[in-house]
Enzyme design. Structure first.
Site, PDB file in Angstrom:
ATOM      1  CG  HIS A  75      45.459  14.353 100.594  1.00 23.29           C
ATOM      2  ND1 HIS A  75      46.419  15.057 101.266  1.00 23.29           N
ATOM      3  CD2 HIS A  75      45.569  13.082 101.004  1.00 23.29           C
ATOM      4  CE1 HIS A  75      47.087  14.236 102.051  1.00 23.29           C
ATOM      5  NE2 HIS A  75      46.589  13.027 101.912  1.00 23.29           N
ATOM      6  CB  CYS A 158      45.036  16.646  67.754  1.00 20.07           C
ATOM      7  SG  CYS A 158      43.754  15.419  67.897  1.00 20.07           S
TER       8      CYS A 158
END
Ligand code: CTP
Length: 402
Positions: A75, A158
């Site tokens: 990271h 949705c």
């Protein structure tokens, strides 16, 4: 380490159905001459395979905190290699996590560790977007300097038509290119900024001040640092955290602010006086807390504080040096343009940024503002926008004049 040559976009892909659009985004970045490295969250990989991005980018796709045996701190190296971090699509979950510093997977840990500019393209259901928690996260991230692209309105997975649809890959790419172009544009320049209110004590526990939040000055400091400048921020007391990567000089009174600004003024290329400096201070500060006593009234004598902007601008003008470029602010309730121009001339500033504090949508401590640039070329009005967006526009304006 950053590699010479091509700039690198670190593209974080999260678990939204819009993840497939990231393939197109990769292509657009490559066409713009950028190197792309991809981080995928666990949920993103359920929607599009890491192999797709490995093939498209020609680079390994990073998926887990500890998946590179040769590099246990993936990271950190990913964060350092990049020139910009883009998260597209950025789900409500990831957005809310990174706004609050949660670092529980590779992408969120990288987002917390990086110091390069970030571009976020939210994609989520409309109710999640309207949720005050998400709205607050968007505000926090914007104040922290992230560029938020969209989301727009349109057909959502949705099944509804509403806000929350990820912006198009073209819009995200254009925003990224803008951020990259700006990110080095003040490299090698020194920027001095005064911010916040000043405070003048009457006795050890009472003071006079103004409701200035310091948000504008801090947003300017953040923007200048993101553009590569060496920034000194001299601020009176605020509740804000000092932006990363700048020299922060806290002060209390106007005289202290003048002293510190004076130390940094001559070496600056740009000096921005955004502080709401108190014009007066008590002639005498009581050593001990003042008692109510018998009297029903108090009288104080005040003397004028130094005008920090005018004092330092006079020093530049007397020395006939070209720098720094001097920017002042004017908070007015009437005759905005005339008062701003009069202030510009009286104080010796190159540019005055004026705003109408009688407008209830702007003014002290609000998150938004609408400003009028006034310089020797004339005046120019902006739209109402967030203080972070204004900071970008202010530096675009200043940099044209350098
Ligand atoms: N300013 C300053 N020192 C002061 C007063 C103001 O450096 N003692 C700077 C502010 O930071 C700002 C500009 O001058 O950039 C104008 O500030 P403003 O409060 O609008 O104006 P004043 O000079 O205080 O004038 P007035 O209150 O009469 O409008």
């Amino acid at each position: 380490m950053k590699s010479a040559g091509k700039q690198t976009v670190l593209l974080g892909i999260t678990g939204s159905i819009a993840a497939y659009k990231a393939c197109e985004l990769v292509r657009l970045y490559q066409n713009a001459g950028l190197n792309v490295k991809v981080i995928m969250t666990k949920h993103a990989q359920r929607l599009v395979g890491a192999a797709t991005f490995r093939a498209l980018t020609g680079n390994a796709v990073a998926t887990r905190l500890f998946d590179d045996p040769g590099n246990p701190i993936n990271h950190i190296s990913l964060a350092q290699e990049a020139d910009v971090l883009v998260i597209a699509p950025c789900t409500a979950n990831v957005l809310n996590k990174i706004a609050h510093g949660v670092a529980d997977d590779l992408l969120s840990t990288t987002a917390l560790a990086t110091t390069v500019p970030s571009v976020l393209a939210p994609a989520m259901n409309a109710a999640m977007l309207k949720n005050p928690v998400t709205q607050e996260s968007l505000r926090v991230l914007e104040v922290a300097g992230a560029t938020i692209v969209g989301p727009g309105k349109g057909y959502l997975a949705c099944g509804t038509e509403d806000s929350g649809r990820m912006s198009s890959p073209e819009e995200i790419c254009a925003a990224t290119l803008r951020v990259l172009a700006q990110s080095k544009s003040l490299a090698g320049k020194r920027v001095l900024i005064t911010a916040g209110p000043t405070r003048e004590y009457l006795d050890p526990v009472r003071y006079i001040s103004s409701p200035s939040s310091g948000k504008t000055g801090f947003a300017l400091a953040h923007e200048a640092a993101q553009r590569g400048a060496a920034v000194v921020l001299i601020s009176g007391p605020t509740k804000l955290l000092s932006p990363l990567g700048i020299e922060y000089v806290p002060v209390t009174t106007a005289e202290q602010m003048l002293e510190k600004a004076s130390e940094h003024f001559d070496g600056a290329d740009i000096a921005i006086f955004s502080a709401a400096v108190g014009d007066f201070r008590p002639v005498r500060r009581a050593e001990q807390k003042l008692k109510k006593g018998e009297d029903s009234s108090f009288t104080f004598d005040f003397s004028a504080n130094p005008d920090i902007l005018a004092t330092l601008a006079a020093r530049r003008n007397a020395a006939r040096a070209n720098r720094p470029y001097i920017v002042g602010f004017a908070a007015e309730t009437e005759h905005l343009l005339q008062n701003a121009e009069a202030k510009r001339r009286a104080k010796g500033a190159d540019l005055i940024i004026a705003n109408d504090v009688s407008d209830p949508r702007v003014g002290f401590a609000s998150d938004n503002n609408r400003i009028l640039f006034v310089d020797d070329a004339g005046s120019e009005q902006t739209e109402l926008m967030s203080k972070q967006q204004l900071a970008a526009i202010i530096f675009d304006h200043i940099q044209q004049k350098l």
